[in-house]
Design a protein around this motif. Structure first.
Motif, PDB file in Angstrom:
ATOM      1  N   ALA A   1      -6.189   0.214  11.051  1.00  0.00           N
ATOM      2  CA  ALA A   1      -5.824  -0.755  10.006  1.00  0.00           C
ATOM      3  C   ALA A   1      -4.651  -1.599  10.492  1.00  0.00           C
ATOM      4  CB  ALA A   1      -5.464  -0.029   8.715  1.00  0.00           C
ATOM      5  N   TYR A   2      -4.394  -2.695   9.788  1.00  0.00           N
ATOM      6  CA  TYR A   2      -3.346  -3.609  10.234  1.00  0.00           C
ATOM      7  C   TYR A   2      -1.983  -3.208   9.665  1.00  0.00           C
ATOM      8  CZ  TYR A   2      -3.561  -5.771   5.587  1.00  0.00           C
ATOM      9  OH  TYR A   2      -3.528  -5.980   4.232  1.00  0.00           O
ATOM     10  N   VAL A   3      -0.956  -3.555  10.428  1.00  0.00           N
ATOM     11  CA  VAL A   3       0.434  -3.476   9.979  1.00  0.00           C
ATOM     12  C   VAL A   3       0.947  -4.903   9.927  1.00  0.00           C
ATOM     13  CG1 VAL A   3       2.748  -2.625  10.483  1.00  0.00           C
ATOM     14  CG2 VAL A   3       0.749  -1.211  11.037  1.00  0.00           C
TER      15      VAL A   3
ATOM     16  N   TYR B   1       4.487   5.354   8.531  1.00  0.00           N
ATOM     17  CA  TYR B   1       3.434   4.580   7.868  1.00  0.00           C
ATOM     18  C   TYR B   1       2.739   3.655   8.864  1.00  0.00           C
ATOM     19  CZ  TYR B   1       1.561   0.550   5.356  1.00  0.00           C
ATOM     20  OH  TYR B   1       0.767  -0.490   4.933  1.00  0.00           O
ATOM     21  N   ALA B   2       3.524   2.925   9.663  1.00  0.00           N
ATOM     22  CA  ALA B   2       2.949   1.986  10.632  1.00  0.00           C
ATOM     23  C   ALA B   2       2.109   2.730  11.667  1.00  0.00           C
ATOM     24  CB  ALA B   2       4.063   1.188  11.307  1.00  0.00           C
TER      25      ALA B   2
ATOM     26  N   ARG C   1       0.806  -1.226   0.000  1.00  0.00           N
ATOM     27  CA  ARG C   1       0.000   0.000   0.000  1.00  0.00           C
ATOM     28  C   ARG C   1       0.835   1.270   0.000  1.00  0.00           C
ATOM     29  NH1 ARG C   1      -2.970  -3.866   2.376  1.00  0.00           N
ATOM     30  NH2 ARG C   1      -5.218  -3.865   1.960  1.00  0.00           N
ATOM     31  N   TYR C   2       2.069   1.154   0.436  1.00  0.00           N
ATOM     32  CA  TYR C   2       2.910   2.343   0.562  1.00  0.00           C
ATOM     33  C   TYR C   2       4.352   1.885   0.540  1.00  0.00           C
ATOM     34  CZ  TYR C   2       5.068   6.445   2.725  1.00  0.00           C
ATOM     35  OH  TYR C   2       5.857   7.526   2.996  1.00  0.00           O
TER      36      TYR C   2
ATOM     37  N   GLU D   1      -5.512   4.635  12.176  1.00  0.00           N
ATOM     38  CA  GLU D   1      -6.733   4.441  11.406  1.00  0.00           C
ATOM     39  C   GLU D   1      -7.452   3.143  11.770  1.00  0.00           C
ATOM     40  OE1 GLU D   1      -5.218   4.416   7.473  1.00  0.00           O
ATOM     41  OE2 GLU D   1      -5.016   6.602   7.324  1.00  0.00           O
TER      42      GLU D   1
ATOM     43  N   GLU E   1      -0.143  -9.767  12.172  1.00  0.00           N
ATOM     44  CA  GLU E   1      -0.701  -8.446  11.876  1.00  0.00           C
ATOM     45  C   GLU E   1      -1.006  -7.722  13.191  1.00  0.00           C
ATOM     46  OE1 GLU E   1      -0.073  -9.843   8.493  1.00  0.00           O
ATOM     47  OE2 GLU E   1      -1.892 -10.883   9.116  1.00  0.00           O
TER      48      GLU E   1
ATOM     49  N   GLU F   1       0.525   5.613  11.327  1.00  0.00           N
ATOM     50  CA  GLU F   1      -0.713   6.100  10.723  1.00  0.00           C
ATOM     51  C   GLU F   1      -1.705   4.966  10.484  1.00  0.00           C
ATOM     52  OE1 GLU F   1      -3.547   8.676   9.115  1.00  0.00           O
ATOM     53  OE2 GLU F   1      -1.808   8.985  10.420  1.00  0.00           O
ATOM     54  N   ARG F   2      -1.195   3.818  10.075  1.00  0.00           N
ATOM     55  CA  ARG F   2      -2.067   2.655   9.850  1.00  0.00           C
ATOM     56  C   ARG F   2      -2.792   2.273  11.144  1.00  0.00           C
ATOM     57  NH1 ARG F   2      -3.877   0.109   5.401  1.00  0.00           N
ATOM     58  NH2 ARG F   2      -3.456  -1.958   6.252  1.00  0.00           N
TER      59      ARG F   2
ATOM     60  N   CYS G   1      -2.839  -4.253  14.756  1.00  0.00           N
ATOM     61  CA  CYS G   1      -3.742  -3.123  14.474  1.00  0.00           C
ATOM     62  C   CYS G   1      -3.681  -2.049  15.559  1.00  0.00           C
ATOM     63  CB  CYS G   1      -5.179  -3.616  14.341  1.00  0.00           C
ATOM     64  SG  CYS G   1      -5.413  -4.890  13.083  1.00  0.00           S
TER      65      CYS G   1
END
Length: 583
Positions: free
Chosen positions: A353-355, A344-345, A332-333, A351, A570, A347-348, A572
């Motif tokens: 969302a998973y890393v 990035y991690a 994704r990035y 939100e 993963e 911000e994920r 989150c």
């Protein structure tokens, strides 16, 4: 283009006169032209730079027929056949038209141009080649992509010795040997060349590798100085000095595994300060020295940050994101440096969302705006997306800011889980990942137990160029941690399940520490809960931490689940569960 000539009035009159005295036989209009492509569908296949001639069969035409080939409305040929050479992969549509006295016809033909699929050879080779003890052997098993239909050749000093992909070299005589492996198919060839040095014990190079050489511990605690890999030690003897003075190294007794190797030192500084530690390895052939620095910091509690009503329950900063290769890495990035990867991690997770941490050893390090207290119960929550049949366990580690500098550069303590004392778990398991030679290639790995494997590239699901983290600039990197035995099982053809572990791991469908009976069929965010009181030292004793400041989550298995690819933890989110309980 030829056209039909119009009848004249004279000809028409003559035809009428003849008709008055002669019976005109019944006639039929000739059938129009018909184009018959090869095969059931007008689809042709060729490779880049490979000429392809199209010559569809055309019926019901004479010698005066006209032909036209066009691509996107532009004429490219005027003969019954056409030769096309593609310069890049993709699909091309050609319109083929036939015009004759008895009519016209057209057909659309498709050419699929596929890329050349030359083999690519990958074999992790040490920079100086291999060293082999005389009388022993080494099995070389290169990974080859596009291997179907390829021919293989092994050479030793220019002489062909095998046509198999795997080759076992036997070091019968000392010396340096030049080896090469070549894979060839109709699209091209690739090869790898290296040396193998066959040595006596005296000539073998000793090597030991350490994950760190600088340690920080609070007063009264112990630094465990240890290598994660030792090679060619033979009859090694280890001696230690602290600040230049020899010390009698106490034997390290692991609570479950028994006596630790002599190359491990358990050093408890007698007082605050900086200590220079020297390790010397001596065997019958060589002597090696390694230096370390141990900083003994103030006692626990000196830098404690008591939470306040304004403290955030969620972690407030990502300090490290070192992913192992995996199918969700770079997807994704694309981060090009470590700071971008951490941002990035962070911000994920903000939100929800998973890393993805990737395969074994991939890790995420986070911190809080306060110290997380140990109240004896569950103190931490790590969110993942486990569900029934999908557990991808992550080992959880905790750290105090023992030196008070606000950075996670002190001592990690593992939170003991249900598999911690198991005979098939491994501490200080190390995996080295190697950058692929090109896009779409699997990532090859080797470990410190002599094993090797690959993180497969899955073009059906993910199309980024590589699963090797873009922000890691080195061509190889090593990750060290605890490895669990995978609990994967194929329960039906191509139907895999990943069974849960009882308790103590992130992204794990635990019947104990998820604190819910929801089976989470939609793979929504779900948390595992952890106790700081489960923290243990390297030798398995309780760490007895009163609080922690940093958390590390690390993928704890090295496994591939068929067509689903690698197992990867993963994450989150990470939270102070104490504050969640209060609020």
């Amino acid at each position: 283009m030829k056209t039909r000539r119009p009848f004249t009035f004279v000809a028409l009159a003559a035809l009428c006169a003849a008709a008055s005295c002669t019976k005109i036989p019944e006639t039929h209009a000739p059938a129009p032209p018909r184009i018959i492509p090869e095969g059931d569908e007008p689809i042709y296949r060729t490779r880049v730079a490979e000429p392809l001639t199209l010559a569809p069969r055309v019926e019901n035409v004479g010698n005066d027929a006209a032909y036209r080939w066009s691509i996107e409305g532009k004429a490219v040929g005027y003969a019954p056949s056409f030769t096309y050479t593609g310069t890049e992969a993709g699909s091309v549509y050609l319109l083929f038209e036939v015009v004759a006295d008895n009519g016209q016809a057209e057909a659309e033909l498709r050419i699929d141009v596929v890329p050349l699929r030359a083999p690519t050879v990958t074999l992790p080779v040490p920079p100086a080649g291999y060293s082999l003890l005389q009388g022993s052997e080494i099995t070389l098993s290169p990974q080859v992509t596009n291997a179907e239909g390829a021919a293989f050749e092994w050479q030793v000093d220019g002489t062909t010795v095998s046509a198999e992909r795997e080759y076992t070299f036997r070091g019968e005589e000392t010396g340096r040997y030049a080896l090469s492996f070549t894979a060839t198919n109709e699209d091209g060839a690739d090869s790898v060349a290296f040396t193998v040095r066959v040595c006596t014990e005296e000539q073998m190079n000793f090597d030991w590798r350490f994950e760190q050489t600088v340690y920080h511990v609070a007063a009264g605690r112990t630094a465990f100085i240890r290598p994660y890999r030792v090679e060619n030690a033979f009859d090694a003897r280890y001696t230690w000095k602290v600040n230049g003075q020899p010390i009698e190294a106490p034997a390290v007794e692991h609570l479950y595994a028994g006596p630790a190797p002599a190359c491990i030192l358990a050093f408890t500084p007698p007082a605050e300060g900086t200590y220079r530690v020297e390790a010397v390895m001596t065997n019958s052939y060589v002597e090696r020295t390694q230096h370390f620095t141990v900083h003994c910091c103030p006692a626990e509690g000196t830098y404690r940050r008591t939470p306040s009503p304004a403290s955030s329950a969620r972690c407030d900063k990502v300090y490290e994101f070192t992913a192992a290769p995996g199918q969700f890495v770079n997807e994704r990035y694309t981060a090009t440096d470590a700071a971008m990867a951490c941002a990035y991690a962070q911000e994920r997770m903000r939100e929800g969302a998973y890393v993805s941490l990737g395969a074994f050893g991939g890790c995420l390090v986070v911190g809080f705006d306060h110290s997380v207290e140990n109240d004896g119960g569950y103190n931490l929550r790590v969110d993942g997306n486990s569900f029934e049949g999908s557990s991808e366990p992550g080992i959880v580690w905790v750290m105090q800011d023992e030196n008070g500098n606000g950075l996670p550069d002190d001592t990690w303590y593992e939170l003991k889980g249900s598999e911690w004392g198991g005979a098939e778990t491994r501490l200080d398991y190390a995996v080295t990942y190697y950058r692929p030679a090109g896009p779409g290639q699997p990532v090859i790995w080797t470990d410190n137990e002599g094993g090797s494997g690959r993180v497969e590239y899955l073009p059906a699901f993910h199309t980024q160029d590589s699963y090797y983290p873009a922000w890691i600039t080195e061509d190889s990197y090593t990750l060290v941690g605890r490895k669990l035995k995978p609990r994967t099982e194929m329960i039906a053809e191509n139907h895999w399940t990943c069974h849960p572990y009882e308790w103590g791991y992130a992204d794990n469908f635990s019947p104990v520490d998820r604190l819910t009976d929801d089976d989470n069929p939609t793979a929504a965010i779900t948390g595992n809960h952890f106790r700081i009181s489960d923290a243990v030292t390297y030798d398995g004793r309780p760490a007895e931490l009163k609080y922690i400041d940093f958390v590390k989550i690390q993928t704890g298995v090295q496994a591939t689940v068929g067509w689903l690819g690698e197992l990867s933890t993963e994450v989150c989110g990470v939270s102070d569960y104490n504050l969640l309980k209060e609020r």
